[in-house]
Design a protein around this motif. Structure first.
Motif, PDB file in Angstrom:
ATOM      1  N   HIS A 186      67.478  46.729  91.931  1.00 45.41           N
ATOM      2  CA  HIS A 186      67.902  45.337  92.123  1.00 45.41           C
ATOM      3  C   HIS A 186      66.725  44.380  92.004  1.00 45.41           C
ATOM      4  O   HIS A 186      66.845  43.318  91.388  1.00 45.41           O
ATOM      5  CB  HIS A 186      68.592  45.172  93.480  1.00 45.41           C
ATOM      6  CG  HIS A 186      69.907  45.881  93.547  1.00 45.41           C
ATOM      7  ND1 HIS A 186      70.537  46.157  94.723  1.00 45.41           N
ATOM      8  CD2 HIS A 186      70.712  46.394  92.586  1.00 45.41           C
ATOM      9  CE1 HIS A 186      71.663  46.796  94.496  1.00 45.41           C
ATOM     10  NE2 HIS A 186      71.792  46.954  93.200  1.00 45.41           N
ATOM     11  N   GLN A 187      65.582  44.759  92.566  1.00 43.95           N
ATOM     12  CA  GLN A 187      64.393  43.909  92.466  1.00 43.95           C
ATOM     13  C   GLN A 187      63.950  43.746  91.009  1.00 43.95           C
ATOM     14  O   GLN A 187      63.578  42.650  90.592  1.00 43.95           O
ATOM     15  CB  GLN A 187      63.246  44.486  93.305  1.00 43.95           C
ATOM     16  CG  GLN A 187      63.416  44.266  94.784  1.00 43.95           C
ATOM     17  CD  GLN A 187      63.351  42.800  95.144  1.00 43.95           C
ATOM     18  OE1 GLN A 187      64.365  42.121  95.212  1.00 43.95           O
ATOM     19  NE2 GLN A 187      62.169  42.301  95.380  1.00 43.95           N
ATOM     20  N   THR A 226      67.107  49.507  95.926  1.00 44.89           N
ATOM     21  CA  THR A 226      66.351  48.277  96.125  1.00 44.89           C
ATOM     22  C   THR A 226      65.434  48.024  94.936  1.00 44.89           C
ATOM     23  O   THR A 226      65.339  46.894  94.450  1.00 44.89           O
ATOM     24  CB  THR A 226      65.536  48.352  97.427  1.00 44.89           C
ATOM     25  OG1 THR A 226      66.438  48.520  98.522  1.00 44.89           O
ATOM     26  CG2 THR A 226      64.718  47.105  97.646  1.00 44.89           C
ATOM     27  N   TYR A 286      65.572  53.114  98.727  1.00 42.05           N
ATOM     28  CA  TYR A 286      64.434  52.671  97.918  1.00 42.05           C
ATOM     29  C   TYR A 286      64.810  52.554  96.448  1.00 42.05           C
ATOM     30  O   TYR A 286      64.452  51.586  95.778  1.00 42.05           O
ATOM     31  CB  TYR A 286      63.249  53.630  98.079  1.00 42.05           C
ATOM     32  CG  TYR A 286      62.523  53.463  99.382  1.00 42.05           C
ATOM     33  CD1 TYR A 286      61.741  52.341  99.628  1.00 42.05           C
ATOM     34  CD2 TYR A 286      62.634  54.420 100.372  1.00 42.05           C
ATOM     35  CE1 TYR A 286      61.080  52.186 100.834  1.00 42.05           C
ATOM     36  CE2 TYR A 286      61.975  54.268 101.583  1.00 42.05           C
ATOM     37  CZ  TYR A 286      61.201  53.144 101.805  1.00 42.05           C
ATOM     38  OH  TYR A 286      60.556  52.986 102.999  1.00 42.05           O
TER      39      TYR A 286
END
Length: 101
Positions: A86-87, A83, A80
């Motif tokens: 990166h998001q 991610t 999580y």
């Protein structure tokens, strides 16, 4: 200190069950001057659950914080975290690109 703890610890434990294998993840980068105030995650050994106690004491004595979690929980949390980072970078790049800056 592998990024992914579950399979790394399982592989090493299978290779030699008599040795304690535990995971360590410092949650800071190489630009930090001191570990004081920083956090470490320790994933205890399945075969020797208290084998990491000596290292936890050393880290604590240096003024850092130790959090214990299972290898599976560590890997889920890091999935999580990575991610989300990166998001957010993709969203930032998209915003800058769309702004024509």
């Amino acid at each position: 200190t592998a990024s992914e703890k579950l399979s790394a610890i399982a592989t090493l434990t299978e290779a030699e069950r008599s040795l304690p294998v535990f995971g360590l993840h410092p949650l800071f980068g190489p630009t930090v001057d001191t570990i004081e105030g920083q956090t470490f995650v320790i994933c205890p050994s399945a075969t020797h659950p208290r084998a990491h106690d000596w290292l936890a004491r050393v880290i604590d004595d240096a003024g850092a914080f130790v959090t214990e979690m299972s290898p599976a929980r560590h890997d889920q949390a890091m999935a999580y975290v990575q991610t989300a980072v990166h998001q957010s970078l993709l969203a930032f790049a998209d915003t800058i690109g769309a702004a024509g800056v």
